[in-house]
Design an enzyme around this catalytic site. Structure first.
Site, PDB file in Angstrom:
ATOM      1  N   HIS A  16      -3.513  -4.227  11.316  1.00  0.00           N
ATOM      2  CA  HIS A  16      -3.430  -4.036  12.758  1.00  0.00           C
ATOM      3  C   HIS A  16      -1.983  -3.789  13.175  1.00  0.00           C
ATOM      4  O   HIS A  16      -1.047  -4.289  12.540  1.00  0.00           O
ATOM      5  CB  HIS A  16      -3.978  -5.262  13.485  1.00  0.00           C
TER       6      HIS A  16
ATOM      7  N   HIS B 129      -5.613  -6.790   4.909  1.00  0.00           N
ATOM      8  CA  HIS B 129      -6.510  -7.892   4.613  1.00  0.00           C
ATOM      9  C   HIS B 129      -7.954  -7.420   4.580  1.00  0.00           C
ATOM     10  O   HIS B 129      -8.308  -6.399   5.166  1.00  0.00           O
ATOM     11  CB  HIS B 129      -6.362  -9.020   5.640  1.00  0.00           C
TER      12      HIS B 129
ATOM     13  N   GLU C  72      -4.626 -11.900  14.448  1.00  0.00           N
ATOM     14  CA  GLU C  72      -5.857 -12.684  14.393  1.00  0.00           C
ATOM     15  C   GLU C  72      -5.696 -13.862  13.439  1.00  0.00           C
ATOM     16  O   GLU C  72      -4.836 -13.853  12.550  1.00  0.00           O
ATOM     17  CB  GLU C  72      -7.048 -11.819  13.965  1.00  0.00           C
TER      18      GLU C  72
ATOM     19  N   GLN D 262      -8.079  -3.531   5.891  1.00  0.00           N
ATOM     20  CA  GLN D 262      -7.530  -3.043   7.157  1.00  0.00           C
ATOM     21  C   GLN D 262      -6.237  -3.739   7.502  1.00  0.00           C
ATOM     22  O   GLN D 262      -5.849  -4.741   6.900  1.00  0.00           O
ATOM     23  CB  GLN D 262      -8.542  -3.241   8.275  1.00  0.00           C
TER      24      GLN D 262
ATOM     25  N   ARG E 289      -7.557   1.386   8.910  1.00  0.00           N
ATOM     26  CA  ARG E 289      -8.286   1.053   7.686  1.00  0.00           C
ATOM     27  C   ARG E 289      -7.552   1.582   6.463  1.00  0.00           C
ATOM     28  O   ARG E 289      -7.041   2.695   6.463  1.00  0.00           O
ATOM     29  CB  ARG E 289      -9.716   1.584   7.764  1.00  0.00           C
TER      30      ARG E 289
END
Length: 408
Positions: free
Chosen positions: A98, A262, A133, A96, A281
């Site tokens: 972001h 990642h 993240e 996935q 995804r």
């Protein structure tokens, strides 16, 4: 300062031992336990368990100035900007990426205008926020992260010597840069299913042969074999060929900026992210994959994954890669010592080994044994942390805005 009870998410890729042991529950757990959530996420906010028991979301709503502080209340629009997790993976997560802040805002507006329900399976942007993240390893932790340097990927492809991939290998060799990676990734992710069903088994055969010979890329070959067994016929297995294979030791911190593809493969760690659900995804999943939107979001710039070195002296190391969050790792060797937590604003502290004692500048005290967490609102001011009775390891989350004028 109040004790905070998180919620456990039982995804299929989780562990039956790690979180159960952390929380003092029976081992093995009845179902795989993947994540312990600590925060004010709209789907499952954590619970404050003091005299006035309530959800953390309710506490924020009832007193946003006291909990967030005046300056942070204005910046975060009365929301807690981060979500803290303890993650335990025994199987790979989906591949996935972001979006950036601009991409998230534009995508959310586009889907709102189109009337796509926020809970729809094909919704890409349920909120208008980015989702950077980081993950700090608690055990040896394995991951795929970011695009590998093309020249190294060419060496890998040639070493595997897969019939059907020769042409793709030479195309990347002729254009070993971000554009070459984009072209090859796009080709693989858009292949007809019948072509994927031919190429993936051939790739796995090449991986078996390479692993038997203990070749240079044996670790990568074994990873691809595992992914191919778990996700047969998934083009994400091909995409995984292009990514860095990462092994973290306990205490190492991996950052995933916007656009970085990642997948977490195995291990336990403390994960801290912006409080968003926006996920694009790339594969290794039965869930929706929106290829055109994915290609808009992905950052194809190759290079080594971003490992954070952190700042601080003594037992507290701080990582602050984003305005949305910062993480303090508090590692005590057992000596009786007290350290400044060193982060301001609304904080969440969780102990993963031993017991720690928190003390606020207003004289509040809280002892946190292993597996427990605390909520420390901005109005409590600076906080110190100390071990109780031996070695201890705790983590504290806050936003990444740094020092602010005294709030509350």
């Amino acid at each position: 300062m109040e004790v905070l009870r998180g919620s456990v998410r039982t995804y299929a890729w989780g562990s039956r031992t790690h979180l159960a042991e952390l929380l003092g529950d029976p081992v093995p757990s009845p179902h795989p336990q993947a994540e312990l959530w600590l925060g004010a996420h709209r789907d499952e906010p954590s619970q404050l368990t003091g005299e006035h028991a309530r959800s953390l979301a309710d506490a924020l709503r009832d007193d946003p100035t006291g909990t967030l502080g005046p300056s942070r209340r204005a910046r975060w629009s009365d929301r807690l900007p981060y979500l803290l997790k303890v993650l335990a993976a025994e199987e790979p997560l989906s591949l996935q990426a972001h979006p950036s802040a601009e991409q998230a805002a534009a995508g959310y507006a586009r889907e709102e205008a189109a009337g796509v329900p926020r809970t729809a399976a094909d919704r890409n942007y349920p909120d208008p926020l980015p989702k950077p993240e980081l993950l700090c390893a608690l055990t040896e932790f394995h991951a795929l992260a970011g695009f590998r340097e093309p020249a190294e990927t060419v060496r890998l492809l040639r070493a595997l010597d897969v019939r059907g991939l020769e042409h793709h290998t030479e195309l990347l060799a002729a254009q070993p840069d971000a554009d070459g990676l984009r072209a090859l990734f796009t080709t693989w992710i858009t292949l007809p299913q019948r072509a994927v069903d031919e190429l993936v088994p051939a790739l796995l055969d090449g991986c078996v042969a390479h692993a038997r010979e203990h070749g240079e890329f044996t670790t990568e070959a074994r990873t691809l074999l595992d992914l191919g067994e778990r996700y047969p016929g998934d083009a994400g297995v091909l995409a995984a060929l292009l990514l860095n294979r990462v092994v973290l030791t306990p205490g190492q911190c991996l950052y995933q900026p916007a656009g970085s593809p990642h997948s977490y493969l195995a291990g336990a760690g403390v994960e801290l992210m912006a409080n968003s659900d926006n996920v694009l995804r790339c594969g290794l999943t039965p869930k929706h994959v929106d290829v055109p939107e994915l290609l808009r979001v992905l950052d194809f710039a190759p290079g080594a994954p971003t490992l954070l070195s952190g700042e601080g002296t003594g037992p507290v190391t701080r990582f602050a890669p984003s305005e949305f969050f910062s993480l303090a790792r508090c590692a005590f060797d057992g000596a009786e010592e007290e350290a400044d937590l060193g982060i301001e604003g609304p904080r969440i502290v969780v102990t993963v080994e031993g017991t720690v004692h928190l003390r606020s500048s207003r004289g509040q005290d809280q002892e946190l044994p292993r597996g427990t967490a605390a909520w420390v609102p901005a109005c409590d001011g600076p906080v110190t942390v100390a071990p109780v009775g031996g070695p201890a390891l705790a983590f504290a989350a806050a936003d990444g805005l740094g020092d602010r004028p005294a709030d509350g």
